[in-house]
Design a protein around this motif. Structure first.
Motif, PDB file in Angstrom:
ATOM      1  N   HIS A 209      10.221   3.821   3.341  1.00  0.00           N
ATOM      2  CA  HIS A 209       9.869   2.359   4.137  1.00  0.00           C
ATOM      3  C   HIS A 209      10.281   2.836   5.643  1.00  0.00           C
ATOM      4  CE1 HIS A 209       9.016   0.028   0.983  1.00  0.00           C
ATOM      5  NE2 HIS A 209      10.275   0.122   0.355  1.00  0.00           N
ATOM      6  N   ARG A 389       1.778   2.996   3.680  1.00  0.00           N
ATOM      7  CA  ARG A 389       3.112   3.148   3.547  1.00  0.00           C
ATOM      8  C   ARG A 389       3.773   4.409   4.007  1.00  0.00           C
ATOM      9  NH1 ARG A 389       2.313  -1.592   2.564  1.00  0.00           N
ATOM     10  NH2 ARG A 389       2.751  -2.577   0.410  1.00  0.00           N
ATOM     11  N   ASP A 413      -2.731   6.637  -5.816  1.00  0.00           N
ATOM     12  CA  ASP A 413      -1.794   5.538  -6.346  1.00  0.00           C
ATOM     13  C   ASP A 413      -1.930   4.389  -5.063  1.00  0.00           C
ATOM     14  OD1 ASP A 413       0.259   3.708  -6.299  1.00  0.00           O
ATOM     15  OD2 ASP A 413       1.793   5.158  -6.628  1.00  0.00           O
ATOM     16  N   ASN A 414      -2.810   3.353  -5.211  1.00  0.00           N
ATOM     17  CA  ASN A 414      -2.734   2.368  -4.326  1.00  0.00           C
ATOM     18  C   ASN A 414      -3.279   2.964  -2.879  1.00  0.00           C
ATOM     19  OD1 ASN A 414      -2.263   0.493  -6.370  1.00  0.00           O
ATOM     20  ND2 ASN A 414      -0.079   0.397  -5.581  1.00  0.00           N
ATOM     21  N   ARG A 416      -4.914   1.896  -0.676  1.00  0.00           N
ATOM     22  CA  ARG A 416      -5.151   0.565   0.240  1.00  0.00           C
ATOM     23  C   ARG A 416      -5.983   0.989   1.392  1.00  0.00           C
ATOM     24  NH1 ARG A 416       0.520   0.921  -1.055  1.00  0.00           N
ATOM     25  NH2 ARG A 416       1.063  -0.918  -2.177  1.00  0.00           N
ATOM     26  N   GLY A 461       5.023   6.268 -10.409  1.00  0.00           N
ATOM     27  CA  GLY A 461       4.439   5.731  -9.257  1.00  0.00           C
ATOM     28  C   GLY A 461       3.964   4.242  -9.448  1.00  0.00           C
TER      29      GLY A 461
END
Ligand SMILES: CC(=O)N[C@H]1[C@@H](OP(=O)(O)OP(=O)(O)OC[C@H]2O[C@@H](n3ccc(=O)[nH]c3=O)[C@H](O)[C@@H]2O)O[C@H](CO)[C@@H](O)[C@@H]1O[C@H](C)C(=O)N[C@@H](C)C(=O)N[C@H](CCC(=O)O)C(=O)O
Ligand SMILES: Nc1ncnc2c1ncn2[C@@H]1O[C@H](COP(=O)(O)OP(=O)(O)OP(=O)(O)O)[C@@H](O)[C@H]1O
Ligand SMILES: N[C@H](CCC[C@H](N)C(=O)O)C(=O)O
Ligand SMILES: [Mg+2]
Length: 490
Positions: A209, A389, A413-414, A416, A461
């Motif tokens: 993060h 991310r 993995d995602n 987005r 993940g």
């Protein structure tokens, strides 16, 4: 409840203007679209939008007062009852609590980069084994032995209004013990500021993060709010003593200042000291030293990191000092957590396929270390990294996978709103020899095809996730279902 009483109970120190005394408050929300007559609208400055732009809509929907940050000052039209405070997100959380008649009497909150979901789930199981009606709120949604309201899309830590609605429903249904995941976003955004937990736990602090928090120090400071702000004075501060020394020292310091009861776990712990761990084919044998006795307990779950989470849960299970000793024998009866080192298929030749939620460098490292003792042959990992991310973790995860697995397949993995091949390229740059297969189903199929006798595949993940986020669409996808489908283990 009338506005002056709401403000008094929430500790909002402001002169109540004439006419406000007879405003009956029916609720509070930060979403103008959810305003109903009689509610307070909290106009928050967000990541994408400024809630003040929605004040007219909130008023049209029946808001009777508007909560805003005093700084920066903003002009509100006459006719709007302003509630100006130094921290509107904090006030929102506290007012949401004031407007919730009952919440469970025993709330425990867990923070940390990895292990929150597992720890709160183990706590719920321990309480249930003790005969206490118990629930959790976190990444897996809310879980409790009663009907629960739908609070919209699941966040690890729900917004403060949704959190109170959920806790209110649990309390009304007799659920007295609830374990909540405290994400760093949630802590930073004051989503938990209305809680008065009796215990707070810290599992570990490693990289994640940094897109949101900027630096490790800010990330740590957000998590420490659980101990220096949310946990009331005198509460229990439970920590994994094996985590980084700076975080342990910071919590010890807060504990001294705020008279917290410090409980520590792990190889360097004093409340529950882990003297020995022995992996067995079906689990692990633990030897644990407490101030009162030595416990030998066989737990039915594999994975060294799961032991850290179990011990943290046991340390938080009771306010009473003898609580951890009562909790430890119950660890023998724990079930695994969905998508956390979950073995979903065993192939005819004895190879096994696991699904896990490792989505940080440290989680991936611990996962691969944990699987090695169960791998007679080669360890194969299918992994990726989420779009929108922390970008910096991508090469670190690629390097970790390459160092600790025998075969690496890099997949999506995602993604987005990012270009998936850009994300994969960042991982591949640090993963020499890895195979790149964007389509996750094909990547899993390729991983399964590589397996021979004694080999292990782990698909990392996404854990429990039920979708692949591409753009703003969520396409149905479940790693475990795909593995079962491809291996005939349905
Ligand atoms: C970056 C972030 O955390 N954003 C969360 C935050 O949004 P925000 O305050 O920035 O909202 P915004 O979209 O800029 O809007 C500003 C304000 O205008 C209001 N608004 C907006 C539109 C409108 O028509 N009317 C209106 O009143 C919004 O309600 C908001 O109060 O508050 C919203 C309400 O609670 C969350 O839904 C939203 O989560 C977004 C969807 C998100 O993806 N969050 C992730 C990053 C997150 O929170 N993850 C953590 C950590 C995960 C982990 O560590 O594992 C989690 O706890 O899940
Ligand atoms: N104590 C731990 N230390 C390091 N890694 C861990 C630990 N516990 C779990 N993990 C790894 O992290 C993954 C996620 O675990 P879990 O869901 O419990 O964490 P979390 O903190 O809730 O994650 P999130 O931030 O996404 O909510 C696991 O699948 C495992 O790979
Ligand atoms: N499969 C995941 C895991 C996300 C975990 C979540 N807690 C977050 O970082 O938002 C992803 O990166 O999309
Ligand atoms: Mg979680």
């Amino acid at each position: 409840m009338y506005l002056p009483e709401v403000l008094r109970r929430a500790g909002v120190d402001m002169p109540v203007p004439a006419g406000a005394g007879d405003l009956a408050i029916t609720g509070i929300t930060a979403d103008s679209r959810a305003v109903r007559p009689g509610m307070i609208f909290a106009a928050l400055h967000g990541t994408h939008m400024d809630g003040r732009a929605y004040i007219p809509q909130a008023m049209t929907n029946g808001a009777v007062a508007v909560l805003v940050d005093a700084v920066p000052a903003c002009d509100l039209s006459p006719g709007i009852m302003p509630i100006r405070v130094s921290d509107a997100r904090h006030a929102l959380a506290v007012i949401a609590r004031v407007l919730t008649p009952h919440v469970p009497g025993f709330i425990a909150a867990v923070t940390g980069t990895n292990g929150k979901t597992s720890t709160v789930e183990f706590l719920r199981q321990i309480w249930t084994l003790m005969g206490l009606p118990a629930g959790t709120i976190g990444t897996l949604g809310a879980v409790a032995p009663c009907p629960l309201p739908d609070c919209g899309p699941v966040l690890t830590t729900p917004d403060s209004v949704g959190l109170m609605r959920m806790l209110g429903a649990m309390a009304e249904n007799g659920v007295g013990h609830v374990a909540i995941e405290a994400s760093s976003h949630g802590l930073e955004q004051r989503r938990l500021d209305g809680l008065a937990p009796y215990a707070a736990g810290f599992s570990n602090l490693t990289r994640d993060h940094l897109d949101y928090h900027g630096t490790t120090e800010h990330y740590r400071a957000a998590k420490l709010r659980l101990f220096d702000t949310v946990l009331p004075e005198g509460g229990i501060a439970a920590i994994n003593a094996d985590m980084d020394a700076a975080t342990c020292a910071a919590i010890a310091d807060i504990a001294r200042r705020r008279n917290l009861v410090l409980r520590s776990t792990g190889e360097q712990g004093t409340t529950l000291r882990l003297l020995d761990v022995r992996p067995t084919p079906t689990g692990q044998v633990l030897r644990i030293l407490t101030p009162a006795m030595v416990h030998d307990v066989t737990v039915p779950l594999a994975g060294r990191f799961q032991v850290d989470n179990m011990l943290l849960a046991a340390a938080m299970a009771d306010r009473d000092a003898a609580g951890p000793d009562r909790a430890v024998p119950l660890l023998a009866h724990l079930h695994g957590v969905r998508g956390r080192m979950e073995r979903v298929a065993v192939l005819p030749g004895g190879a096994a396929a696991y699904v896990d939620y490792a989505h940080t460098p440290d989680a991936l490292e611990r996962l691969l270390h944990s699987l090695r003792p169960h791998t007679a042959g080669r360890l194969v990992v299918v992994m990726g990294a989420g779009g929108d991310r922390d970008r910096g973790k991508r090469p670190v995860m690629g390097a970790t996978a390459t160092r600790l697995a025998d075969r690496v397949i890099v997949t999506d993995d995602n993604p987005r709103t990012e270009q998936p091949d850009t994300i994969r390229a960042a991982i591949m740059a640090a993963a020499p020899g890895a195979v790149e297969i964007g389509d996750r189903r094909r990547a899993i199929a390729a991983g399964l095809d590589m397996l021979g006798t004694g080999d292990v595949l782990v698909v990392a993940g996404k854990g429990h996730e039920q979708g692949q986020v591409v753009g703003h669409d969520v396409l149905p996808f479940d790693d475990a279902t795909v593995i079962r489908g491809l291996t005939g283990n349905e």
